[in-house]
Design a protein around this motif. Sequence first.
Motif, short mmCIF file in Angstrom:
data_model
loop_
_atom_site.label_atom_id
_atom_site.label_comp_id
_atom_site.label_asym_id
_atom_site.label_seq_id
_atom_site.Cartn_x
_atom_site.Cartn_y
_atom_site.Cartn_z
N GLU A 1 0.81 -1.22 0.00
CA GLU A 1 0.00 0.00 0.00
C GLU A 1 0.84 1.27 0.00
OE1 GLU A 1 -3.52 0.42 2.33
OE2 GLU A 1 -3.66 -1.75 2.63
N LEU A 2 1.99 1.24 0.69
CA LEU A 2 2.78 2.46 0.84
C LEU A 2 4.04 2.47 -0.02
CD1 LEU A 2 2.42 2.91 4.71
CD2 LEU A 2 1.04 3.92 2.87
N GLY A 3 4.36 1.36 -0.66
CA GLY A 3 5.54 1.33 -1.53
C GLY A 3 6.85 1.42 -0.78
N LEU A 4 6.85 1.06 0.50
CA LEU A 4 8.07 1.07 1.31
C LEU A 4 8.63 -0.34 1.30
CD1 LEU A 4 6.72 3.27 4.24
CD2 LEU A 4 8.27 3.97 2.40
N ASN A 5 9.64 -0.57 0.51
CA ASN A 5 10.14 -1.91 0.26
C ASN A 5 11.39 -2.29 1.04
OD1 ASN A 5 8.09 -2.58 -1.61
ND2 ASN A 5 9.10 -1.30 -3.12
N GLY A 6 11.79 -1.46 2.01
CA GLY A 6 12.97 -1.79 2.81
C GLY A 6 12.78 -3.07 3.60
N ALA A 7 11.65 -3.20 4.28
CA ALA A 7 11.35 -4.43 5.02
C ALA A 7 11.07 -5.54 4.01
CB ALA A 7 10.15 -4.22 5.94
N LYS A 8 11.68 -6.68 4.21
CA LYS A 8 11.58 -7.78 3.27
C LYS A 8 10.76 -8.93 3.83
CE LYS A 8 14.67 -5.92 0.52
NZ LYS A 8 14.20 -4.61 0.16
N TYR A 9 10.13 -9.69 2.92
CA TYR A 9 9.47 -10.93 3.32
C TYR A 9 10.54 -12.00 3.33
CZ TYR A 9 6.43 -14.92 3.62
OH TYR A 9 5.82 -16.06 4.04
N GLY A 10 10.73 -12.61 4.48
CA GLY A 10 11.71 -13.69 4.59
C GLY A 10 11.01 -15.00 4.90
N CYS A 11 10.72 -15.21 6.16
CA CYS A 11 10.14 -16.48 6.59
C CYS A 11 8.63 -16.42 6.77
CB CYS A 11 10.79 -16.91 7.90
SG CYS A 11 10.42 -15.80 9.29
N GLY A 12 8.09 -15.24 7.04
CA GLY A 12 6.65 -15.09 7.25
C GLY A 12 6.17 -15.48 8.63
N CYS B 1 12.08 -8.64 7.97
CA CYS B 1 10.95 -7.70 7.95
C CYS B 1 10.99 -6.69 9.10
CB CYS B 1 9.63 -8.48 8.03
SG CYS B 1 9.40 -9.30 9.63
N THR B 2 12.09 -6.62 9.82
CA THR B 2 12.18 -5.78 11.02
C THR B 2 11.98 -4.30 10.71
OG1 THR B 2 13.62 -7.37 12.10
CG2 THR B 2 13.65 -5.12 12.97
N VAL B 3 11.15 -3.67 11.53
CA VAL B 3 10.96 -2.22 11.55
C VAL B 3 11.07 -1.81 13.03
CG1 VAL B 3 9.47 -2.21 9.49
CG2 VAL B 3 8.43 -2.38 11.77
N LEU B 4 10.97 -0.53 13.28
CA LEU B 4 10.99 -0.05 14.67
C LEU B 4 9.62 0.48 15.06
CD1 LEU B 4 14.39 1.87 14.74
CD2 LEU B 4 13.93 -0.49 15.44
N ARG B 5 9.10 0.03 16.18
CA ARG B 5 7.88 0.59 16.76
C ARG B 5 8.31 1.34 18.00
NH1 ARG B 5 3.91 -3.55 19.16
NH2 ARG B 5 5.69 -3.75 20.54
N GLU B 6 8.16 2.65 17.95
CA GLU B 6 8.58 3.51 19.06
C GLU B 6 10.03 3.20 19.46
OE1 GLU B 6 5.49 2.86 21.98
OE2 GLU B 6 4.10 4.13 20.88
N GLY B 7 10.87 2.92 18.46
CA GLY B 7 12.29 2.70 18.68
C GLY B 7 12.69 1.27 18.99
N ALA B 8 11.72 0.36 19.13
CA ALA B 8 12.03 -1.03 19.45
C ALA B 8 11.81 -1.91 18.22
CB ALA B 8 11.14 -1.51 20.60
N PRO B 9 12.69 -2.89 18.00
CA PRO B 9 12.53 -3.77 16.84
C PRO B 9 11.22 -4.55 16.89
CG PRO B 9 14.67 -4.08 17.87
CD PRO B 9 13.86 -3.23 18.79
N LEU B 10 10.61 -4.69 15.72
CA LEU B 10 9.34 -5.38 15.58
C LEU B 10 9.34 -6.16 14.27
CD1 LEU B 10 6.22 -5.54 16.50
CD2 LEU B 10 5.90 -3.71 14.84
N ARG B 11 8.92 -7.40 14.31
CA ARG B 11 8.83 -8.23 13.12
C ARG B 11 7.50 -7.92 12.43
NH1 ARG B 11 13.14 -12.08 13.74
NH2 ARG B 11 14.59 -10.86 14.95
N SER B 12 7.55 -7.19 11.35
CA SER B 12 6.34 -6.68 10.70
C SER B 12 5.53 -7.73 9.98
CB SER B 12 6.70 -5.54 9.74
OG SER B 12 7.48 -6.00 8.66
N CYS B 13 6.08 -8.91 9.76
CA CYS B 13 5.34 -9.96 9.03
C CYS B 13 4.29 -10.64 9.89
CB CYS B 13 6.28 -10.99 8.44
SG CYS B 13 7.06 -12.10 9.65
N ILE B 14 4.37 -10.48 11.22
CA ILE B 14 3.44 -11.20 12.10
C ILE B 14 2.54 -10.28 12.92
CG2 ILE B 14 4.82 -13.29 12.24
CD1 ILE B 14 5.86 -12.27 14.97
#
Length: 155
Positions: A29-40, A47-60
């Motif tokens: 939806e946002l075209g932000l392709n830095g986070a990758k699909y790996g294992c799902g 797929c790691t991103v930061l939520r309020e500065g803490a790592p978060l696995r965005s695929c789950i």
Amino acid sequence: MAFKLTINGKTHVIESEEDTPLLYVLRDELGLNGAKYGCGVGQCGACTVLREGAPLRSCIVPAASLSGHPITTLEGLRAPDGTLHALQKAFLAEQAGQCAYCIPGMILAAEALLRATPQPSEMEIRAALDSHLCRCGSHNRIVRAIQRAAKEVAG
């Protein structure tokens, strides 16, 4: 259903099902392709991103559950003057990514580590990245890149 997400300091109205994983919203939806699909299943770190500065696995994580929580992706990680972040520069200088598929997640995990521990030991770096998989075997270069960035930021 529509909900709002704050990604890289910008608020977006998202038109997705509530249970759509954040990774799919970021990429599709946002075209932000830095986070990758790996294992799902949240185990590889691609797929790691930061939520309020803490790592978060965005695929789950359902995207709708993050409404009200600022998210930072690799695209939002910049130095205050808008240039490459110290970690991005260090990863380039150390040639830390061969295929670079895992690197966005590694950089964001390293950013969280450096915020919590500005001068981490090698063991602390390795522990912070322990759950991030890299098939290229660039681990030693990745550790050196994080050490380099820590020194640069410390001045």
